[in-house]
Design a protein around this motif. Structure first.
Motif, PDB file in Angstrom:
ATOM      1  N   ARG A  90      52.963   8.141 -28.530  1.00 28.68           N
ATOM      2  CA  ARG A  90      52.542   8.525 -29.884  1.00 28.68           C
ATOM      3  C   ARG A  90      52.659   7.334 -30.840  1.00 28.68           C
ATOM      4  NH1 ARG A  90      51.304  12.706 -32.919  1.00 28.68           N
ATOM      5  NH2 ARG A  90      51.625  14.183 -31.228  1.00 28.68           N
ATOM      6  N   GLN A  91      53.749   6.607 -30.752  1.00 26.11           N
ATOM      7  CA  GLN A  91      53.934   5.453 -31.643  1.00 26.11           C
ATOM      8  C   GLN A  91      52.810   4.427 -31.442  1.00 26.11           C
ATOM      9  OE1 GLN A  91      57.896   4.466 -30.314  1.00 26.11           O
ATOM     10  NE2 GLN A  91      58.872   5.448 -32.085  1.00 26.11           N
ATOM     11  N   ALA A  92      52.472   4.154 -30.202  1.00 28.88           N
ATOM     12  CA  ALA A  92      51.416   3.176 -29.908  1.00 28.88           C
ATOM     13  C   ALA A  92      50.064   3.658 -30.420  1.00 28.88           C
ATOM     14  CB  ALA A  92      51.357   2.894 -28.411  1.00 28.88           C
ATOM     15  N   VAL A  93      49.736   4.897 -30.132  1.00 27.71           N
ATOM     16  CA  VAL A  93      48.442   5.448 -30.557  1.00 27.71           C
ATOM     17  C   VAL A  93      48.347   5.504 -32.080  1.00 27.71           C
ATOM     18  CG1 VAL A  93      47.017   7.542 -30.573  1.00 27.71           C
ATOM     19  CG2 VAL A  93      48.026   6.727 -28.419  1.00 27.71           C
ATOM     20  N   GLU A  94      49.388   5.995 -32.724  1.00 27.87           N
ATOM     21  CA  GLU A  94      49.364   6.096 -34.189  1.00 27.87           C
ATOM     22  C   GLU A  94      49.201   4.725 -34.843  1.00 27.87           C
ATOM     23  OE1 GLU A  94      52.903   8.307 -35.202  1.00 27.87           O
ATOM     24  OE2 GLU A  94      51.871  10.240 -34.955  1.00 27.87           O
ATOM     25  N   GLU A  95      49.859   3.717 -34.303  1.00 29.78           N
ATOM     26  CA  GLU A  95      49.721   2.383 -34.886  1.00 29.78           C
ATOM     27  C   GLU A  95      48.322   1.829 -34.656  1.00 29.78           C
ATOM     28  OE1 GLU A  95      50.700  -0.641 -37.303  1.00 29.78           O
ATOM     29  OE2 GLU A  95      51.938   1.116 -36.914  1.00 29.78           O
ATOM     30  N   TRP A  96      47.764   2.031 -33.478  1.00 24.64           N
ATOM     31  CA  TRP A  96      46.404   1.569 -33.211  1.00 24.64           C
ATOM     32  C   TRP A  96      45.424   2.201 -34.203  1.00 24.64           C
ATOM     33  CZ3 TRP A  96      43.497   2.239 -27.873  1.00 24.64           C
ATOM     34  CH2 TRP A  96      42.283   1.558 -27.925  1.00 24.64           C
ATOM     35  N   LEU A  97      45.543   3.495 -34.388  1.00 22.45           N
ATOM     36  CA  LEU A  97      44.622   4.186 -35.291  1.00 22.45           C
ATOM     37  C   LEU A  97      44.839   3.767 -36.744  1.00 22.45           C
ATOM     38  CD1 LEU A  97      44.704   7.714 -33.618  1.00 22.45           C
ATOM     39  CD2 LEU A  97      43.023   5.876 -33.290  1.00 22.45           C
ATOM     40  N   ALA A  98      46.087   3.573 -37.124  1.00 25.27           N
ATOM     41  CA  ALA A  98      46.382   3.102 -38.485  1.00 25.27           C
ATOM     42  C   ALA A  98      45.783   1.714 -38.719  1.00 25.27           C
ATOM     43  CB  ALA A  98      47.885   3.096 -38.737  1.00 25.27           C
ATOM     44  N   CYS A  99      45.904   0.833 -37.735  1.00 20.87           N
ATOM     45  CA  CYS A  99      45.305  -0.508 -37.844  1.00 20.87           C
ATOM     46  C   CYS A  99      43.787  -0.404 -37.980  1.00 20.87           C
ATOM     47  CB  CYS A  99      45.646  -1.347 -36.622  1.00 20.87           C
ATOM     48  SG  CYS A  99      47.367  -1.887 -36.517  1.00 20.87           S
ATOM     49  N   LEU A 161      41.848   4.368 -20.015  1.00 19.87           N
ATOM     50  CA  LEU A 161      42.544   4.803 -21.217  1.00 19.87           C
ATOM     51  C   LEU A 161      41.987   4.099 -22.461  1.00 19.87           C
ATOM     52  CD1 LEU A 161      44.962   6.216 -22.682  1.00 19.87           C
ATOM     53  CD2 LEU A 161      46.268   4.159 -22.160  1.00 19.87           C
ATOM     54  N   LEU A 162      41.928   2.781 -22.418  1.00 18.20           N
ATOM     55  CA  LEU A 162      41.508   2.004 -23.582  1.00 18.20           C
ATOM     56  C   LEU A 162      40.038   2.222 -23.921  1.00 18.20           C
ATOM     57  CD1 LEU A 162      43.403  -1.249 -22.625  1.00 18.20           C
ATOM     58  CD2 LEU A 162      43.973   0.275 -24.537  1.00 18.20           C
ATOM     59  N   GLY A 163      39.202   2.259 -22.900  1.00 19.27           N
ATOM     60  CA  GLY A 163      37.778   2.495 -23.143  1.00 19.27           C
ATOM     61  C   GLY A 163      37.529   3.862 -23.751  1.00 19.27           C
ATOM     62  N   GLY A 164      38.233   4.859 -23.250  1.00 16.95           N
ATOM     63  CA  GLY A 164      38.091   6.207 -23.805  1.00 16.95           C
ATOM     64  C   GLY A 164      38.546   6.282 -25.254  1.00 16.95           C
ATOM     65  N   LEU A 165      39.688   5.686 -25.534  1.00 11.65           N
ATOM     66  CA  LEU A 165      40.184   5.694 -26.913  1.00 11.65           C
ATOM     67  C   LEU A 165      39.263   4.903 -27.837  1.00 11.65           C
ATOM     68  CD1 LEU A 165      44.035   5.291 -26.392  1.00 11.65           C
ATOM     69  CD2 LEU A 165      42.781   7.363 -27.013  1.00 11.65           C
ATOM     70  N   ARG A 166      38.772   3.771 -27.364  1.00  8.74           N
ATOM     71  CA  ARG A 166      37.877   2.958 -28.182  1.00  8.74           C
ATOM     72  C   ARG A 166      36.601   3.725 -28.514  1.00  8.74           C
ATOM     73  NH1 ARG A 166      35.980  -2.406 -25.518  1.00  8.74           N
ATOM     74  NH2 ARG A 166      34.750  -0.917 -24.380  1.00  8.74           N
ATOM     75  N   ALA A 179      39.759   6.889 -38.255  1.00  8.39           N
ATOM     76  CA  ALA A 179      40.307   6.782 -36.905  1.00  8.39           C
ATOM     77  C   ALA A 179      41.490   7.725 -36.732  1.00  8.39           C
ATOM     78  CB  ALA A 179      40.710   5.344 -36.614  1.00  8.39           C
ATOM     79  N   THR A 180      42.313   7.860 -37.773  1.00 12.13           N
ATOM     80  CA  THR A 180      43.505   8.709 -37.669  1.00 12.13           C
ATOM     81  C   THR A 180      43.174  10.192 -37.519  1.00 12.13           C
ATOM     82  OG1 THR A 180      43.668   8.633 -40.085  1.00 12.13           O
ATOM     83  CG2 THR A 180      45.102   7.129 -38.838  1.00 12.13           C
ATOM     84  N   ASP A 181      41.928  10.579 -37.749  1.00  7.93           N
ATOM     85  CA  ASP A 181      41.525  11.981 -37.552  1.00  7.93           C
ATOM     86  C   ASP A 181      41.643  12.399 -36.088  1.00  7.93           C
ATOM     87  OD1 ASP A 181      40.871  12.061 -40.254  1.00  7.93           O
ATOM     88  OD2 ASP A 181      38.708  11.832 -39.918  1.00  7.93           O
ATOM     89  N   ILE A 182      41.633  11.453 -35.184  1.00  6.67           N
ATOM     90  CA  ILE A 182      41.662  11.773 -33.749  1.00  6.67           C
ATOM     91  C   ILE A 182      43.058  11.637 -33.155  1.00  6.67           C
ATOM     92  CG2 ILE A 182      39.244  11.072 -33.449  1.00  6.67           C
ATOM     93  CD1 ILE A 182      40.477   8.526 -31.997  1.00  6.67           C
ATOM     94  N   THR A 183      44.065  11.521 -33.998  1.00 11.90           N
ATOM     95  CA  THR A 183      45.421  11.239 -33.514  1.00 11.90           C
ATOM     96  C   THR A 183      45.876  12.203 -32.426  1.00 11.90           C
ATOM     97  OG1 THR A 183      46.056  10.222 -35.608  1.00 11.90           O
ATOM     98  CG2 THR A 183      47.838  10.989 -34.193  1.00 11.90           C
ATOM     99  N   GLU A 184      45.815  13.490 -32.681  1.00 11.11           N
ATOM    100  CA  GLU A 184      46.364  14.452 -31.717  1.00 11.11           C
ATOM    101  C   GLU A 184      45.614  14.434 -30.397  1.00 11.11           C
ATOM    102  OE1 GLU A 184      49.347  15.719 -32.093  1.00 11.11           O
ATOM    103  OE2 GLU A 184      49.317  14.658 -34.007  1.00 11.11           O
ATOM    104  N   THR A 185      44.302  14.350 -30.455  1.00 11.29           N
ATOM    105  CA  THR A 185      43.515  14.278 -29.219  1.00 11.29           C
ATOM    106  C   THR A 185      43.849  13.001 -28.456  1.00 11.29           C
ATOM    107  OG1 THR A 185      41.715  15.525 -30.222  1.00 11.29           O
ATOM    108  CG2 THR A 185      41.162  14.193 -28.293  1.00 11.29           C
ATOM    109  N   ALA A 189      45.572  12.928 -24.732  1.00 13.84           N
ATOM    110  CA  ALA A 189      44.856  12.288 -23.619  1.00 13.84           C
ATOM    111  C   ALA A 189      45.676  11.142 -23.038  1.00 13.84           C
ATOM    112  CB  ALA A 189      43.500  11.778 -24.107  1.00 13.84           C
ATOM    113  N   SER A 190      46.312  10.365 -23.884  1.00 15.45           N
ATOM    114  CA  SER A 190      47.116   9.239 -23.418  1.00 15.45           C
ATOM    115  C   SER A 190      48.315   9.714 -22.620  1.00 15.45           C
ATOM    116  CB  SER A 190      47.572   8.387 -24.600  1.00 15.45           C
ATOM    117  OG  SER A 190      46.461   7.861 -25.301  1.00 15.45           O
ATOM    118  N   ILE A 191      48.974  10.750 -23.100  1.00 11.42           N
ATOM    119  CA  ILE A 191      50.119  11.303 -22.365  1.00 11.42           C
ATOM    120  C   ILE A 191      49.667  11.841 -21.012  1.00 11.42           C
ATOM    121  CG2 ILE A 191      51.756  13.223 -22.353  1.00 11.42           C
ATOM    122  CD1 ILE A 191      52.149  12.696 -25.381  1.00 11.42           C
TER     123      ILE A 191
END
Length: 196
Positions: A90-99, A161-166, A179-185, A189-191
């Motif tokens: 979660r920390q990694a995903v949230e930071e990526w989306l925040a960036c 993982l990365l391609g899907g998130l991108r 980008a942060t709108d997709i946080t939970e999804t 998916a990452s988990i």
């Protein structure tokens, strides 16, 4: 007594040009940006621009590459290895989306403009992906995670993982969302992909 005056260094001018490229992308978009726009916003000369970059494209590639490096550093720093693995994800995903949201115009640009650069764009995409793969593998290659049944992610799984998130970020941003709108999804998916 000798008085020293501050003179801009080569690094200062380079950074000013990169900042100006960012501002131009924010204002008018990469495609419509010219070297003249960058020079104007940087308050420097064309000569100075060409001392640092061979073209508008090379300036853009440097900007995107450095922004990617900063993003990876921020994501890595955001992950607390003492936390449960799902929290680390979660920390990694949230930071990526925040960036991604913090650099909204640049995020739009990598979606639209990097593919239009042809061979240069494809190489840039591959270079950026390699750095992200290294980050994911580094973040998942920890003794504390192995004890929980989580193992270093292999290259193909990292790409998946990365391609899907991108693509999820791109789709949402192109549709006008953040980008942060997709946080939970993205976290779910990452988990699911990284879990034991």
């Amino acid at each position: 007594m000798v008085t020293r005056t501050h003179t801009a260094t080569s690094v200062d001018f380079r950074q000013r040009l990169l900042d100006a490229m960012t501002a131009a992308i924010d204002e008018i978009g990469y495609r419509d940006t010219t070297v003249a726009d960058v020079v104007r916003l940087a308050r420097t000369s064309r000569r100075t621009f060409y001392e640092h970059f061979a073209s508008k494209e090379s300036c853009y590639v440097a900007l995107v590459s450095e922004a990617n490096d900063v993003m990876i550093a921020r994501i890595t720093a955001a992950v607390d290895p003492a936390q449960p693995w799902s929290t680390q994800v979660r920390q990694a995903v949230e930071e990526w989306l925040a960036c991604s949201d913090a650099e909204r115009a640049l995020t739009h640009s990598w979606i639209r403009d990097i593919p239009a650069l042809g061979t240069l764009g494809r190489q840039l995409q591959r270079d950026l992906m390699e750095k992200f793969i290294d980050m994911v593998q580094s973040l998942t290659d920890r003794e504390s995670l192995r004890a929980r049944g989580i193992h270093r992610v292999d290259r193909q799984m990292a790409i998946l993982l990365l391609g899907g998130l991108r693509e999820l970020i791109a789709s949402n941003v192109e549709d006008g969302g953040q980008a942060t709108d997709i946080t939970e999804t993205a976290v779910r998916a990452s988990i699911a992909l990284l879990g034991p």
